[in-house]
Write a protein that holds these residues in place. Sequence first.
Motif, PDB file in Angstrom:
ATOM      1  N   THR A 156       0.912  -1.324   0.135  1.00 18.95           N
ATOM      2  CA  THR A 156       0.017  -0.137   0.078  1.00 18.95           C
ATOM      3  C   THR A 156       0.816   1.196  -0.031  1.00 18.95           C
ATOM      4  O   THR A 156       1.786   1.330   0.594  1.00 18.95           O
ATOM      5  CB  THR A 156      -0.917  -0.101   0.974  1.00 18.95           C
ATOM      6  OG1 THR A 156      -0.092  -0.096   2.505  1.00 18.95           O
ATOM      7  CG2 THR A 156      -1.792  -1.272   1.435  1.00 18.95           C
ATOM      8  N   ALA A 157       0.429   2.529  -0.560  1.00 21.28           N
ATOM      9  CA  ALA A 157       1.170   3.581  -0.607  1.00 21.28           C
ATOM     10  C   ALA A 157       0.852   4.386   0.540  1.00 21.28           C
ATOM     11  O   ALA A 157      -0.007   4.170   1.285  1.00 21.28           O
ATOM     12  CB  ALA A 157       0.728   4.305  -1.859  1.00 21.28           C
ATOM     13  N   SER A 158       1.801   5.378   0.868  1.00 13.73           N
ATOM     14  CA  SER A 158       2.023   6.235   2.221  1.00 13.73           C
ATOM     15  C   SER A 158       0.920   7.197   1.686  1.00 13.73           C
ATOM     16  O   SER A 158       0.390   7.435   0.546  1.00 13.73           O
ATOM     17  CB  SER A 158       2.938   6.660   2.232  1.00 13.73           C
ATOM     18  OG  SER A 158       3.434   7.436   1.178  1.00 13.73           O
ATOM     19  N   ALA A 159       0.269   7.721   2.939  1.00 10.83           N
ATOM     20  CA  ALA A 159      -0.760   8.804   3.093  1.00 10.83           C
ATOM     21  C   ALA A 159      -0.011  10.237   2.379  1.00 10.83           C
ATOM     22  O   ALA A 159       0.928  10.663   2.909  1.00 10.83           O
ATOM     23  CB  ALA A 159      -1.424   8.948   4.252  1.00 10.83           C
ATOM     24  N   PRO A 194      -7.336   9.648   7.071  1.00  9.34           N
ATOM     25  CA  PRO A 194      -8.010   8.308   6.444  1.00  9.34           C
ATOM     26  C   PRO A 194      -9.568   8.342   6.934  1.00  9.34           C
ATOM     27  O   PRO A 194      -9.875   8.654   7.952  1.00  9.34           O
ATOM     28  CB  PRO A 194      -7.257   7.314   6.827  1.00  9.34           C
ATOM     29  CG  PRO A 194      -6.608   7.913   8.211  1.00  9.34           C
ATOM     30  CD  PRO A 194      -6.549   9.369   7.914  1.00  9.34           C
ATOM     31  N   ASN A 208      -5.145   6.115  -7.041  1.00 12.94           N
ATOM     32  CA  ASN A 208      -5.152   6.320  -5.520  1.00 12.94           C
ATOM     33  C   ASN A 208      -5.674   5.198  -4.711  1.00 12.94           C
ATOM     34  O   ASN A 208      -5.212   4.715  -3.672  1.00 12.94           O
ATOM     35  CB  ASN A 208      -5.662   7.627  -5.228  1.00 12.94           C
ATOM     36  CG  ASN A 208      -4.757   8.708  -5.837  1.00 12.94           C
ATOM     37  OD1 ASN A 208      -5.515   9.836  -6.436  1.00 12.94           O
ATOM     38  ND2 ASN A 208      -3.513   8.720  -5.673  1.00 12.94           N
ATOM     39  N   SER A 220      -3.884   1.847  -5.038  1.00 12.64           N
ATOM     40  CA  SER A 220      -2.440   2.013  -4.092  1.00 12.64           C
ATOM     41  C   SER A 220      -2.570   2.150  -2.746  1.00 12.64           C
ATOM     42  O   SER A 220      -1.711   1.449  -2.028  1.00 12.64           O
ATOM     43  CB  SER A 220      -1.528   2.953  -4.886  1.00 12.64           C
ATOM     44  OG  SER A 220      -2.220   4.191  -4.501  1.00 12.64           O
ATOM     45  N   TRP A 221      -3.650   2.761  -2.316  1.00 14.20           N
ATOM     46  CA  TRP A 221      -3.849   2.789  -0.794  1.00 14.20           C
ATOM     47  C   TRP A 221      -4.283   1.540  -0.142  1.00 14.20           C
ATOM     48  O   TRP A 221      -4.031   1.417   0.997  1.00 14.20           O
ATOM     49  CB  TRP A 221      -4.742   4.080  -0.529  1.00 14.20           C
ATOM     50  CG  TRP A 221      -4.451   5.546  -0.806  1.00 14.20           C
ATOM     51  CD1 TRP A 221      -3.059   5.819  -0.666  1.00 14.20           C
ATOM     52  CD2 TRP A 221      -5.298   6.421  -1.157  1.00 14.20           C
ATOM     53  NE1 TRP A 221      -2.798   7.368  -1.008  1.00 14.20           N
ATOM     54  CE2 TRP A 221      -4.189   7.701  -1.343  1.00 14.20           C
ATOM     55  CE3 TRP A 221      -6.617   6.861  -1.304  1.00 14.20           C
ATOM     56  CZ2 TRP A 221      -4.672   8.895  -1.838  1.00 14.20           C
ATOM     57  CZ3 TRP A 221      -7.024   8.172  -1.706  1.00 14.20           C
ATOM     58  CH2 TRP A 221      -6.037   8.957  -1.557  1.00 14.20           C
ATOM     59  N   ASN A 222      -4.996   0.830  -0.944  1.00 19.72           N
ATOM     60  CA  ASN A 222      -5.505  -0.416  -0.198  1.00 19.72           C
ATOM     61  C   ASN A 222      -4.982  -1.673  -0.690  1.00 19.72           C
ATOM     62  O   ASN A 222      -5.290  -2.827  -0.438  1.00 19.72           O
ATOM     63  CB  ASN A 222      -6.974  -0.352  -0.764  1.00 19.72           C
ATOM     64  CG  ASN A 222      -7.721   0.542   0.149  1.00 19.72           C
ATOM     65  OD1 ASN A 222      -8.047   0.544   1.294  1.00 19.72           O
ATOM     66  ND2 ASN A 222      -8.132   1.802  -0.807  1.00 19.72           N
ATOM     67  N   THR A 280      -9.717   2.086   2.572  1.00 14.66           N
ATOM     68  CA  THR A 280      -9.282   3.292   3.141  1.00 14.66           C
ATOM     69  C   THR A 280      -8.916   4.399   2.229  1.00 14.66           C
ATOM     70  O   THR A 280      -8.296   4.072   1.042  1.00 14.66           O
ATOM     71  CB  THR A 280      -7.648   3.033   4.055  1.00 14.66           C
ATOM     72  OG1 THR A 280      -8.162   2.174   4.963  1.00 14.66           O
ATOM     73  CG2 THR A 280      -7.531   4.376   4.491  1.00 14.66           C
ATOM     74  N   ILE A 281      -9.566   5.748   2.272  1.00 12.32           N
ATOM     75  CA  ILE A 281      -9.570   6.850   1.468  1.00 12.32           C
ATOM     76  C   ILE A 281      -8.706   7.926   2.080  1.00 12.32           C
ATOM     77  O   ILE A 281      -9.345   8.234   3.441  1.00 12.32           O
ATOM     78  CB  ILE A 281     -10.616   7.121   0.717  1.00 12.32           C
ATOM     79  CG1 ILE A 281     -11.556   5.969   0.142  1.00 12.32           C
ATOM     80  CG2 ILE A 281     -10.515   8.053  -0.362  1.00 12.32           C
ATOM     81  CD1 ILE A 281     -10.933   5.490  -0.897  1.00 12.32           C
ATOM     82  N   HIS A 282      -7.878   8.530   1.659  1.00 12.80           N
ATOM     83  CA  HIS A 282      -7.251   9.719   2.232  1.00 12.80           C
ATOM     84  C   HIS A 282      -7.540  11.036   1.697  1.00 12.80           C
ATOM     85  O   HIS A 282      -7.486  11.234   0.641  1.00 12.80           O
ATOM     86  CB  HIS A 282      -5.631   9.596   2.264  1.00 12.80           C
ATOM     87  CG  HIS A 282      -4.909   8.445   2.742  1.00 12.80           C
ATOM     88  ND1 HIS A 282      -4.662   8.392   4.026  1.00 12.80           N
ATOM     89  CD2 HIS A 282      -4.752   7.473   2.102  1.00 12.80           C
ATOM     90  CE1 HIS A 282      -4.133   7.038   4.580  1.00 12.80           C
ATOM     91  NE2 HIS A 282      -4.044   6.478   3.438  1.00 12.80           N
TER      92      HIS A 282
END
Length: 648
Positions: A502-505, A511, A535, A538-540, A553-555
Amino acid sequence: MKAQQDSTITIDIDQMPLRLLDYQNPMQGLGAEEGLKKQPAMQELDGFQKDIMGRIADIYKIHVKALEAQVVNDPLEAENQINNALAATQSLLDEYPEISGDRRYNELYRSVISEYREFYGINETGNEAQGEIFTVQQELFSEDDSWMVDNYDFPDDVNFNKTDVPLIQNDKVNRHLVYYTLRRPEVMETWLTRAVKYQPMMRRIFREEGTPEELTYLAFIESGLNPKAQSWAAAVGMWQFIRATGSVYGLEVNWWVDERRDPEKATRAAARHLKDLYNIWGDWHLAMANYNISPRGLKRAIRRAGGVEDYWAAYPYLPRETRGYVPGFIATTMIGMNPEEFGFQKSYAGEAYSYEVVEVEGLMELTDLANAAGITVEELKDYNPELLRWATPPGNKYPLKIPSNVNKQKFLAAYNEIPKDNRSQNITMHTVRRGESLGIIARKYGTTVAGLYGSNESLSSTIYPGQKLVVPLPRGSASQISANQPTNQQRSVNTSRRTSRTASAPANTTPVTYKVKTGDTVGHIAEWFDVRAWNVRSWNGIGNTIRVGQGLTIHVPDSRLSHYSKIDDMSYAEKQEIERKQRRGENIFIASASTGTDGNYTTYTVRRNDTLSEIAESFGMGLSELRRLNNISGNQIYVGQTLRISAN
């Protein structure tokens, strides 16, 4: 005198025999060897069918609300429900493309689209299929094989260069070979001619994306290499992207532009999509089938075939169109790689796809730009098929494509001579003509009835010829339109079955968790949270496949947390309504924007694409009150202007 009744007469009543219609449900994908099974009117539905039936029932309920709103003369509510019904109908088709052959869905679609067209006064045939490919598909997918020949002389020892996609020859492929070489050779010649223009560019992009070059022949059976092709189900362009899938791969679609029509951008999106599908299935035939059918529909066919992940095993259980998809690809590839062996010319005349790019301002009329280039408007549109309206999109500069033989410097000199007065504004005035309704006017300018009410104080649902209306024009893209890449695609998507990191915030974000609902796609979720689909992935650490109940999870920006934290509890219709407001240029964040104080008033600083009516509506005040507080007589405001807003 009445005749005396004869009480001895008796009438024998025979029971009406039960008559069962030979109706083959296209969603069940029955093989020819199974025959037409007579089905009772009521039958046990599986989970797949129940989901679709339930969604159809829900859309009919929305449709009824739209009709009821018109009965009580409430155009705002009618417009809202009409667009909700249309969005839900299209969403169902986006999620399950194979439903286009279902009788119930077709009846629903006709009802919903008819009401939409009636409300907005659409008389032209806007939802008919455009392109010869759809006539070809209709013939190929029918059960009429009267044109087939048993003694077709297939070429011996056809030389195929090494291909990554297996080119299997069987009776199903042979049927397509006969069709293209004997039944409709003129169609294949048209496609081979178009290939001279587009295939060099397509092969280059497929090489760059690491996708087998022979898959460029898939565009033959998708559109006949026609950038203007459009199915009745709103799949558009050379690669027939529906809006949801196009959005996942970065193709911008709004009232002004549709990048699905751009040959280069759509080809790159298709190469990435096909590669991602291969990463899911590990098989190119299944990847191509999934390009044409929903993942759930393909899995259902595989399950009915005994669970073997093999296209040819699942073949009898696929919808008729998907059954012809892979054989059609193989046949066109065999012909394209060896045209002479199948009776066609070795090569065809034509020039490869090429152009020059010049940056022009937004809202420049295409007539003026064509004159500056010394070409016709139609020629300009051929080089820029993504442009949908009379002008370039508002906002950022637009990368206009012009023929390579046009002198760039001469064009720029002529362009700079275009009078400033010829350049459009973000609002326009409209004089009502006889027979026009608010819906007709709204559609003409790409706005809504709600937008007209917001821009015209004390507007009545009854309008009259000669009346002047302020009309806000819709916004363009939030991003700078790209010349030759999908505008919203940052990098290639990875949908491998293996879990990726997963990508960093991002900085200054918080989040929030969103739980996946029935009908959701990664593209939809990205739109609702105003982020890119990549996005979300990559976040998840996911691909394009998500499941109902899954938490994502959505930032989101800290400053807009209150807005985005509500999305998980909204209905699908509510989320789509917010998205529609943004697409037509409304600023949904104005009311929560940071404001300053000025005595008994708050203040608001005007941003790009704001309109006076939107600002008034967002702060819950009348347009005339906002004008009075700020000494404004018309609707003109400018970026950076500070407006006084009543504290009450």
